[in-house]
Design a protein around this motif. Sequence first.
Motif, PDB file in Angstrom:
ATOM      1  N   GLU A  80       0.833  -1.207   0.000  1.00 26.73           N
ATOM      2  CA  GLU A  80       0.000   0.000   0.000  1.00 26.73           C
ATOM      3  C   GLU A  80       0.863   1.250   0.000  1.00 26.73           C
ATOM      4  O   GLU A  80       0.480   2.286  -0.585  1.00 26.73           O
ATOM      5  N   ALA A  81       2.022   1.195   0.655  1.00 28.10           N
ATOM      6  CA  ALA A  81       2.915   2.356   0.705  1.00 28.10           C
ATOM      7  C   ALA A  81       3.390   2.742  -0.693  1.00 28.10           C
ATOM      8  O   ALA A  81       3.470   3.926  -1.025  1.00 28.10           O
ATOM      9  N   LYS A  82       3.700   1.757  -1.521  1.00 28.12           N
ATOM     10  CA  LYS A  82       4.138   2.042  -2.893  1.00 28.12           C
ATOM     11  C   LYS A  82       3.023   2.720  -3.682  1.00 28.12           C
ATOM     12  O   LYS A  82       3.276   3.632  -4.480  1.00 28.12           O
ATOM     13  N   LYS A  83       1.787   2.280  -3.472  1.00 28.86           N
ATOM     14  CA  LYS A  83       0.651   2.917  -4.143  1.00 28.86           C
ATOM     15  C   LYS A  83       0.494   4.368  -3.690  1.00 28.86           C
ATOM     16  O   LYS A  83       0.204   5.259  -4.503  1.00 28.86           O
ATOM     17  N   LEU A  84       0.688   4.613  -2.398  1.00 28.14           N
ATOM     18  CA  LEU A  84       0.526   5.963  -1.873  1.00 28.14           C
ATOM     19  C   LEU A  84       1.606   6.901  -2.384  1.00 28.14           C
ATOM     20  O   LEU A  84       1.340   8.083  -2.637  1.00 28.14           O
ATOM     21  N   VAL A  85       2.825   6.399  -2.533  1.00 21.86           N
ATOM     22  CA  VAL A  85       3.903   7.224  -3.092  1.00 21.86           C
ATOM     23  C   VAL A  85       3.551   7.634  -4.520  1.00 21.86           C
ATOM     24  O   VAL A  85       3.720   8.803  -4.908  1.00 21.86           O
ATOM     25  N   LEU A  86       3.043   6.704  -5.296  1.00 19.20           N
ATOM     26  CA  LEU A  86       2.627   6.995  -6.668  1.00 19.20           C
ATOM     27  C   LEU A  86       1.463   7.979  -6.680  1.00 19.20           C
ATOM     28  O   LEU A  86       1.437   8.924  -7.494  1.00 19.20           O
ATOM     29  N   THR A  87       0.512   7.798  -5.763  1.00 15.83           N
ATOM     30  CA  THR A  87      -0.653   8.689  -5.692  1.00 15.83           C
ATOM     31  C   THR A  87      -0.241  10.096  -5.280  1.00 15.83           C
ATOM     32  O   THR A  87      -0.754  11.082  -5.820  1.00 15.83           O
ATOM     33  N   ASP A  88       0.679  10.204  -4.332  1.00 14.33           N
ATOM     34  CA  ASP A  88       1.163  11.523  -3.909  1.00 14.33           C
ATOM     35  C   ASP A  88       1.806  12.268  -5.080  1.00 14.33           C
ATOM     36  O   ASP A  88       1.567  13.468  -5.278  1.00 14.33           O
ATOM     37  N   LEU A  89       2.623  11.566  -5.832  1.00 16.15           N
ATOM     38  CA  LEU A  89       3.286  12.184  -6.982  1.00 16.15           C
ATOM     39  C   LEU A  89       2.258  12.602  -8.030  1.00 16.15           C
ATOM     40  O   LEU A  89       2.349  13.704  -8.599  1.00 16.15           O
ATOM     41  N   ALA A  90       1.263  11.745  -8.275  1.00 19.58           N
ATOM     42  CA  ALA A  90       0.206  12.076  -9.235  1.00 19.58           C
ATOM     43  C   ALA A  90      -0.587  13.291  -8.763  1.00 19.58           C
ATOM     44  O   ALA A  90      -0.972  14.156  -9.563  1.00 19.58           O
ATOM     45  N   ALA A  91      -0.846  13.364  -7.445  1.00 20.51           N
ATOM     46  CA  ALA A  91      -1.584  14.502  -6.888  1.00 20.51           C
ATOM     47  C   ALA A  91      -0.824  15.806  -7.112  1.00 20.51           C
ATOM     48  O   ALA A  91      -1.391  16.819  -7.553  1.00 20.51           O
ATOM     49  N   GLN A  92       0.467  15.803  -6.824  1.00 25.32           N
ATOM     50  CA  GLN A  92       1.271  17.018  -6.978  1.00 25.32           C
ATOM     51  C   GLN A  92       1.344  17.473  -8.431  1.00 25.32           C
ATOM     52  O   GLN A  92       1.209  18.674  -8.723  1.00 25.32           O
ATOM     53  N   LEU A  93       1.537  16.529  -9.340  1.00 23.51           N
ATOM     54  CA  LEU A  93       1.576  16.872 -10.763  1.00 23.51           C
ATOM     55  C   LEU A  93       0.219  17.384 -11.249  1.00 23.51           C
ATOM     56  O   LEU A  93       0.143  18.317 -12.062  1.00 23.51           O
ATOM     57  N   SER A  94      -0.857  16.777 -10.741  1.00 24.95           N
ATOM     58  CA  SER A  94      -2.203  17.195 -11.140  1.00 24.95           C
ATOM     59  C   SER A  94      -2.499  18.609 -10.684  1.00 24.95           C
ATOM     60  O   SER A  94      -3.079  19.409 -11.436  1.00 24.95           O
ATOM     61  N   TYR A  95      -2.121  18.938  -9.463  1.00 22.00           N
ATOM     62  CA  TYR A  95      -2.345  20.298  -8.955  1.00 22.00           C
ATOM     63  C   TYR A  95      -1.577  21.316  -9.797  1.00 22.00           C
ATOM     64  O   TYR A  95      -2.106  22.376 -10.151  1.00 22.00           O
ATOM     65  N   MET A  96      -0.321  20.989 -10.124  1.00 22.25           N
ATOM     66  CA  MET A  96       0.490  21.920 -10.923  1.00 22.25           C
ATOM     67  C   MET A  96      -0.106  22.123 -12.312  1.00 22.25           C
ATOM     68  O   MET A  96      -0.220  23.259 -12.793  1.00 22.25           O
ATOM     69  N   MET A  97      -0.501  21.019 -12.963  1.00 20.61           N
ATOM     70  CA  MET A  97      -1.008  21.106 -14.331  1.00 20.61           C
ATOM     71  C   MET A  97      -2.403  21.699 -14.402  1.00 20.61           C
ATOM     72  O   MET A  97      -2.830  22.166 -15.457  1.00 20.61           O
ATOM     73  N   THR A  98      -3.140  21.695 -13.292  1.00 22.84           N
ATOM     74  CA  THR A  98      -4.507  22.236 -13.302  1.00 22.84           C
ATOM     75  C   THR A  98      -4.523  23.716 -12.947  1.00 22.84           C
ATOM     76  O   THR A  98      -5.122  24.536 -13.655  1.00 22.84           O
ATOM     77  N   PHE A  99      -3.844  24.074 -11.860  1.00 18.80           N
ATOM     78  CA  PHE A  99      -3.947  25.449 -11.365  1.00 18.80           C
ATOM     79  C   PHE A  99      -2.934  26.398 -12.019  1.00 18.80           C
ATOM     80  O   PHE A  99      -3.201  27.604 -12.105  1.00 18.80           O
ATOM     81  N   ALA A 100      -1.805  25.876 -12.471  1.00 18.03           N
ATOM     82  CA  ALA A 100      -0.800  26.755 -13.089  1.00 18.03           C
ATOM     83  C   ALA A 100      -1.327  27.446 -14.350  1.00 18.03           C
ATOM     84  O   ALA A 100      -1.234  28.683 -14.454  1.00 18.03           O
ATOM     85  N   PRO A 101      -1.885  26.721 -15.339  1.00 11.19           N
ATOM     86  CA  PRO A 101      -2.380  27.432 -16.529  1.00 11.19           C
ATOM     87  C   PRO A 101      -3.523  28.387 -16.228  1.00 11.19           C
ATOM     88  O   PRO A 101      -3.621  29.455 -16.842  1.00 11.19           O
TER      89      PRO A 101
END
Length: 287
Positions: A80-101
Amino acid sequence: MINIVLSAVGTILAGIWIGILLTDKKRYQSIIEEVDGNEYFMKELFFVGFRLIGWLQMDMSSPSLQKKAHKLSEMYGSREAKKLVLTDLAAQLSYMMTFAPVGILLSVIMNESLCLIITLILLAFLIIYVEYDKNDKLQKRHEQILREFPHVLSQMALLVNAGMPLREALQMAAQKETGVLSREMKILSDDMANGIPEYEALGSFAERCGVDSVRKLSSLITQNVRKGSSELAAALMELSNEVWRGRVSSVKEEGEKASAKLMVPILIIFIGILIMVAVPMFRNMNF
């Protein structure tokens, strides 16, 4: 010139976001449904981050991500920890790509740099929060274990000293307390009962707790079990006394820190009262 560059950057980012929305949103729907919405803000946007991870071919075996996965495995288990690390990274990239533009284009349309600054602050907050939230939970878990550990260890030491076998002492000590450490000790007892070697079960127990004091206890028991030593009871009593001395010292330090923190609001209140008293006095004085 700056507005032209910002317009180009914002348009390109927005175009990438829309392209991912139209082509890849359904691909990650099942993964997003498994994400806990109480832990993550706007998880519906995470398809963007998951797609970018695939595009950029990010190395999930990097030392920093591996270290983070190891820490999270204490609370969630290795898989589960490996999944959460991947999810955290996806969350950070999603926030940047959504709110930055959005922020970039709004600052250009409104010709207001403050809009861009607010966007950058928001992005920084969201990215840091994703990291802070997990670390904060892990820190609180460690604190709960450390508070419970002296009591559990004392009970174990007394039971073993009274002649009770180690496994029964572990079970008894775990049942008398209700907390994180007790739950982990119950798992330890179950592992031993299911035939897992004691040294292996104790090692897993220490890794799940992630606290030096528990690692020391695990190492102590493992050494005595392997050697067949009859001095386990004395060793546990000595460790218990050491842990209690450390606990008393840490409580004193926490009390001193709390007293120091209280001085700040007291000083502010005192200065406020002085101002309330002094200002009318100076106004009424005739020079």
